[in-house]
Scaffold this motif. Sequence first.
Motif, PDB file in Angstrom:
ATOM      1  N   LEU A 115      43.587  19.174 -49.085  1.00 34.74           N
ATOM      2  CA  LEU A 115      43.748  18.374 -47.875  1.00 34.74           C
ATOM      3  C   LEU A 115      43.232  19.127 -46.653  1.00 34.74           C
ATOM      4  N   ILE A 116      43.560  20.415 -46.556  1.00 33.59           N
ATOM      5  CA  ILE A 116      43.086  21.235 -45.444  1.00 33.59           C
ATOM      6  C   ILE A 116      41.557  21.356 -45.496  1.00 33.59           C
ATOM      7  N   ALA A 117      40.990  21.515 -46.694  1.00 35.61           N
ATOM      8  CA  ALA A 117      39.535  21.624 -46.838  1.00 35.61           C
ATOM      9  C   ALA A 117      38.838  20.309 -46.502  1.00 35.61           C
ATOM     10  N   TYR A 118      39.546  19.190 -46.624  1.00 36.73           N
ATOM     11  CA  TYR A 118      38.966  17.883 -46.318  1.00 36.73           C
ATOM     12  C   TYR A 118      38.689  17.739 -44.817  1.00 36.73           C
ATOM     13  N   ILE A 119      39.484  18.386 -44.000  1.00 45.25           N
ATOM     14  CA  ILE A 119      39.359  18.238 -42.550  1.00 45.25           C
ATOM     15  C   ILE A 119      37.983  18.689 -42.045  1.00 45.25           C
ATOM     16  N   PRO A 120      37.515  19.917 -42.346  1.00 46.10           N
ATOM     17  CA  PRO A 120      36.165  20.279 -41.861  1.00 46.10           C
ATOM     18  C   PRO A 120      35.065  19.458 -42.528  1.00 46.10           C
ATOM     19  N   PHE A 121      35.250  19.108 -43.799  1.00 46.46           N
ATOM     20  CA  PHE A 121      34.267  18.266 -44.484  1.00 46.46           C
ATOM     21  C   PHE A 121      34.138  16.929 -43.763  1.00 46.46           C
ATOM     22  N   TYR A 122      35.263  16.308 -43.443  1.00 47.76           N
ATOM     23  CA  TYR A 122      35.229  15.023 -42.765  1.00 47.76           C
ATOM     24  C   TYR A 122      34.680  15.163 -41.346  1.00 47.76           C
ATOM     25  N   THR A 123      34.990  16.262 -40.687  1.00 46.45           N
ATOM     26  CA  THR A 123      34.496  16.485 -39.327  1.00 46.45           C
ATOM     27  C   THR A 123      32.973  16.522 -39.307  1.00 46.45           C
ATOM     28  N   VAL A 124      32.376  17.192 -40.268  1.00 39.38           N
ATOM     29  CA  VAL A 124      30.910  17.255 -40.351  1.00 39.38           C
ATOM     30  C   VAL A 124      30.337  15.860 -40.623  1.00 39.38           C
ATOM     31  N   ALA A 125      30.946  15.125 -41.557  1.00 38.59           N
ATOM     32  CA  ALA A 125      30.467  13.775 -41.858  1.00 38.59           C
ATOM     33  C   ALA A 125      30.604  12.870 -40.641  1.00 38.59           C
ATOM     34  N   LEU A 126      31.674  13.035 -39.895  1.00 42.52           N
ATOM     35  CA  LEU A 126      31.895  12.248 -38.690  1.00 42.52           C
ATOM     36  C   LEU A 126      30.836  12.545 -37.632  1.00 42.52           C
ATOM     37  N   MET A 127      30.506  13.830 -37.460  1.00 43.09           N
ATOM     38  CA  MET A 127      29.481  14.194 -36.472  1.00 43.09           C
ATOM     39  C   MET A 127      28.118  13.632 -36.870  1.00 43.09           C
ATOM     40  N   LYS A 128      27.776  13.708 -38.157  1.00 43.82           N
ATOM     41  CA  LYS A 128      26.499  13.148 -38.608  1.00 43.82           C
ATOM     42  C   LYS A 128      26.420  11.652 -38.347  1.00 43.82           C
ATOM     43  N   ALA A 129      27.502  10.941 -38.639  1.00 47.61           N
ATOM     44  CA  ALA A 129      27.515   9.495 -38.417  1.00 47.61           C
ATOM     45  C   ALA A 129      27.437   9.165 -36.931  1.00 47.61           C
ATOM     46  N   ASN A 130      28.110   9.942 -36.100  1.00 44.66           N
ATOM     47  CA  ASN A 130      28.034   9.718 -34.650  1.00 44.66           C
ATOM     48  C   ASN A 130      26.612   9.909 -34.141  1.00 44.66           C
ATOM     49  N   ILE A 131      25.940  10.937 -34.614  1.00 43.05           N
ATOM     50  CA  ILE A 131      24.555  11.190 -34.208  1.00 43.05           C
ATOM     51  C   ILE A 131      23.653  10.045 -34.659  1.00 43.05           C
ATOM     52  N   ASP A 132      23.848   9.567 -35.890  1.00 40.24           N
ATOM     53  CA  ASP A 132      23.048   8.461 -36.403  1.00 40.24           C
ATOM     54  C   ASP A 132      23.234   7.200 -35.567  1.00 40.24           C
ATOM     55  N   VAL A 133      24.476   6.860 -35.259  1.00 38.84           N
ATOM     56  CA  VAL A 133      24.736   5.653 -34.463  1.00 38.84           C
ATOM     57  C   VAL A 133      24.224   5.829 -33.034  1.00 38.84           C
ATOM     58  N   ALA A 134      24.362   7.025 -32.474  1.00 38.03           N
ATOM     59  CA  ALA A 134      23.851   7.277 -31.119  1.00 38.03           C
ATOM     60  C   ALA A 134      22.335   7.125 -31.081  1.00 38.03           C
ATOM     61  N   LYS A 135      21.628   7.643 -32.100  1.00 41.56           N
ATOM     62  CA  LYS A 135      20.176   7.477 -32.166  1.00 41.56           C
ATOM     63  C   LYS A 135      19.799   6.003 -32.223  1.00 41.56           C
ATOM     64  N   ARG A 136      20.544   5.234 -33.009  1.00 42.50           N
ATOM     65  CA  ARG A 136      20.259   3.800 -33.122  1.00 42.50           C
ATOM     66  C   ARG A 136      20.488   3.105 -31.781  1.00 42.50           C
ATOM     67  N   ALA A 137      21.555   3.483 -31.107  1.00 41.81           N
ATOM     68  CA  ALA A 137      21.896   2.831 -29.838  1.00 41.81           C
ATOM     69  C   ALA A 137      20.912   3.191 -28.727  1.00 41.81           C
ATOM     70  N   LEU A 138      20.376   4.403 -28.752  1.00 36.26           N
ATOM     71  CA  LEU A 138      19.504   4.863 -27.684  1.00 36.26           C
ATOM     72  C   LEU A 138      18.020   4.620 -27.937  1.00 36.26           C
ATOM     73  N   SER A 139      17.667   4.215 -29.146  1.00 39.38           N
ATOM     74  CA  SER A 139      16.249   4.013 -29.440  1.00 39.38           C
ATOM     75  C   SER A 139      15.778   2.654 -28.916  1.00 39.38           C
ATOM     76  N   LYS A 140      14.487   2.573 -28.642  1.00 40.28           N
ATOM     77  CA  LYS A 140      13.919   1.320 -28.149  1.00 40.28           C
ATOM     78  C   LYS A 140      13.846   0.283 -29.262  1.00 40.28           C
ATOM     79  N   ASN A 141      13.505   0.730 -30.449  1.00 42.43           N
ATOM     80  CA  ASN A 141      13.429  -0.161 -31.604  1.00 42.43           C
ATOM     81  C   ASN A 141      14.718  -0.016 -32.403  1.00 42.43           C
ATOM     82  N   VAL A 142      15.680  -0.861 -32.111  1.00 46.83           N
ATOM     83  CA  VAL A 142      16.982  -0.779 -32.766  1.00 46.83           C
ATOM     84  C   VAL A 142      16.836  -1.188 -34.218  1.00 46.83           C
TER      85      VAL A 142
END
Length: 176
Positions: free
Chosen positions: A71-98
């Motif tokens: 459970l403790i090891a899941y926290i950093p794993f999930y944090t990394v996955a969360l950051m990757k997904a945030n970056i992906d959605v931010a790129k989609r939101a900020l790009s001209k061609n959505v």
Amino acid sequence: MRNKKGIFATSLFAFVFWILFVLQDINIFKIDIQEVIVGLIVSVIIGYFTCPLFIKEDGTWLFKENRFFRLIAYIPFYTVALMKANIDVAKRALSKNVKINPGIVKIPTELVSDYGLSMLANSITLTPGTIVMDIIEEDGKNYLYVHWIDVETEEEDKAGEIIKGDFENRIRGIFK
């Protein structure tokens, strides 16, 4: 008769959260012993009355078979996955061609415990770009209906691999 291990585990859980909330407001070097005693008493009372809601069988299940460390090891794993997904959605939101292709996909899961299904559903929902809409059981197997910002495939197994990633395997190690 209430489960003593369950009361202890629930009380410990409540006390740990109480400590986390109290430490935000006070200096750790100036902790008043009276506050700690009151927090402990309140945690035991909460544990006594809420134990049946949280603990169904064994109150010490989290401390068996390295589940706590998983459970403790899941926290950093999930944090990394969360950051990757945030970056992906931010790129989609900020790009001209959505580039989005929203849709609902049905994905299978091997998890059977309510806690495991809840953790998987919350992990997927809290990751930007996906929302678990429903969990159903069909023919003895559990499925999640997920709204996905960019449906890459409608095939259940492939969509499940993409959306769940390694969440399911790690959660299965915690909630067998």
